[in-house]
Enzyme design. Structure first.
Site, short mmCIF file in Angstrom:
data_model
loop_
_atom_site.label_atom_id
_atom_site.label_comp_id
_atom_site.label_asym_id
_atom_site.label_seq_id
_atom_site.Cartn_x
_atom_site.Cartn_y
_atom_site.Cartn_z
N ASN A 84 -2.48 10.76 28.58
CA ASN A 84 -3.45 11.85 28.43
C ASN A 84 -4.24 11.56 27.15
OD1 ASN A 84 -4.83 14.22 28.02
ND2 ASN A 84 -3.00 15.46 27.56
N LYS A 123 -6.77 13.02 26.01
CA LYS A 123 -7.37 14.22 25.38
C LYS A 123 -8.84 13.93 25.03
CE LYS A 123 -2.79 15.57 24.00
NZ LYS A 123 -1.93 16.33 23.11
N HIS A 150 -2.74 22.24 30.87
CA HIS A 150 -2.17 21.69 29.64
C HIS A 150 -2.10 22.80 28.58
CE1 HIS A 150 -1.78 19.41 25.92
NE2 HIS A 150 -1.29 18.44 26.66
N GLU A 188 -2.86 22.91 25.59
CA GLU A 188 -4.08 23.06 24.77
C GLU A 188 -5.14 23.86 25.52
OE1 GLU A 188 -4.46 18.89 23.97
OE2 GLU A 188 -2.68 19.01 22.70
N GLU A 210 6.25 20.19 28.93
CA GLU A 210 5.82 19.83 27.58
C GLU A 210 6.11 20.98 26.63
OE1 GLU A 210 2.60 16.55 27.72
OE2 GLU A 210 1.61 18.48 27.87
N GLY A 224 2.26 16.36 19.81
CA GLY A 224 1.49 15.86 18.67
C GLY A 224 2.14 16.12 17.32
N SER A 229 5.31 14.00 22.08
CA SER A 229 5.71 12.95 21.14
C SER A 229 6.57 11.85 21.77
CB SER A 229 6.42 13.55 19.93
OG SER A 229 5.53 14.42 19.23
P1 PGA Z 1 1.65 13.77 22.43
O1 PGA Z 1 0.87 14.65 23.53
O2 PGA Z 1 2.32 12.63 23.17
O3 PGA Z 1 0.59 13.29 21.48
O4 PGA Z 1 2.66 14.66 21.79
C1 PGA Z 1 1.43 14.90 24.78
C2 PGA Z 1 0.52 15.80 25.58
O5 PGA Z 1 0.00 16.77 25.02
O6 PGA Z 1 0.29 15.58 26.79
#
Ligand code: PGA
Length: 250
Positions: free
Chosen positions: A9, A11, A95, A97, A167, A173, A212
């Protein structure tokens, strides 16, 4: 048997040129991978160019969002068939976010999931609890609602081909990965719940872990019986680290 899926992903990162360059670098690194499905989800503006770049490879393409209507006066939105037309076979929906910053709810997730199937796309629907919810011991309750409301009304076939991404919001992140046991506990809960709703589809639905994931922790996560792959943000941006994730068995 569930084929493992490693999904990047990206983003809101990479221009068209940067996206194509990243794929040029990734292609040879994963060319010999047969046992894992490899998926990249760039921003909308790069989808078509990336689809051309991966034409003769096994790498698949996904979008990070879509709108449920087919066309019309919805300024700024992109329809499921447009996503499909740009070369995608997958789409990430709900997601955290998007839930946090763009008002995505279980109701919009449900509409988008059905619309994605309607256009021949496979939705990757994200669920997960915040740190506050985990500390209040309501993780399972939160996830049950996200699954029951966000994924209601699917056909048996849709329920089997769907992908769910667990998640935990506190792990995205932040560098704080859920331990393999913590993740497995929730994945097993999701599969059991899914069996109550969609019976045998629970055996074929793939449940990805996200938050992560990196080349160091991936193999312990993938050893868990109910973890079928990863939804990877930061570590998917560089071809080297993403290819290491895809090759977690080696
Ligand atoms: P990350 O993001 O691996 O940077 O923690 C995962 C995601 O939000 O899909």
């Amino acid at each position: 048997m569930r084929t493992p899926l490693m999904a990047g992903n990206w983003k809101m990162n990479k221009t068209v040129g940067e996206a194509v360059a990243a794929l040029k670098a990734l292609k040879p690194l994963v060319a010999d991978v047969k046992d894992v499905e490899v998926l990249i989800c760039p921003v909308f503006t790069s989808l078509y160019a990336v689809s051309r770049e991966i034409e003769n490879s096994e790498i698949k393409l996904g979008a990070q969002n879509l709108f449920w209507e087919a066309k019309g006066a919805f300024t700024g939105e992109v329809s499921p068939s447009m996503v499909k037309d740009a070369g995608c076979s997958y789409v990430i929906i709900g997601h955290s976010e998007r839930r946090q910053y763009f008002g995505e709810t279980d109701e919009t997730v449900n509409k988008k999931t059905k619309a994605a199937f309607g256009a021949g796309l496979i939705p990757i629907v994200c669920v997960g609890e915040t740190l506050k919810e985990r500390e209040e011991n309501i993780t399972f309750k939160v996830i049950e609602k996200q699954i029951r409301d966000g994924l209601s009304g699917l056909s048996g076939e849709q329920a089997s081909s769907l992908v769910i991404a667990y998640e935990p919001v506190w792990a995205i992140g932040t560098g704080k990965t859920a331990t393999p046991d913590q993740a497995q506990e929730v994945h097993a809960f999701i599969r059991k719940l899914y069996a109550e709703i969609y019976k045998e589809a629970a055996e074929s639905v793939r449940i990805l872990y996200g938050g992560s994931v990196n080349p160091k922790n991936v193999s312990d996560l993938m050893k868990q019986p109910d973890i079928d792959g990863g939804l990877v943000g930061g570590a998917s941006l560089e071809a080297d680290s993403f290819s290491q994730l895809v090759k977690y068995l080696k």
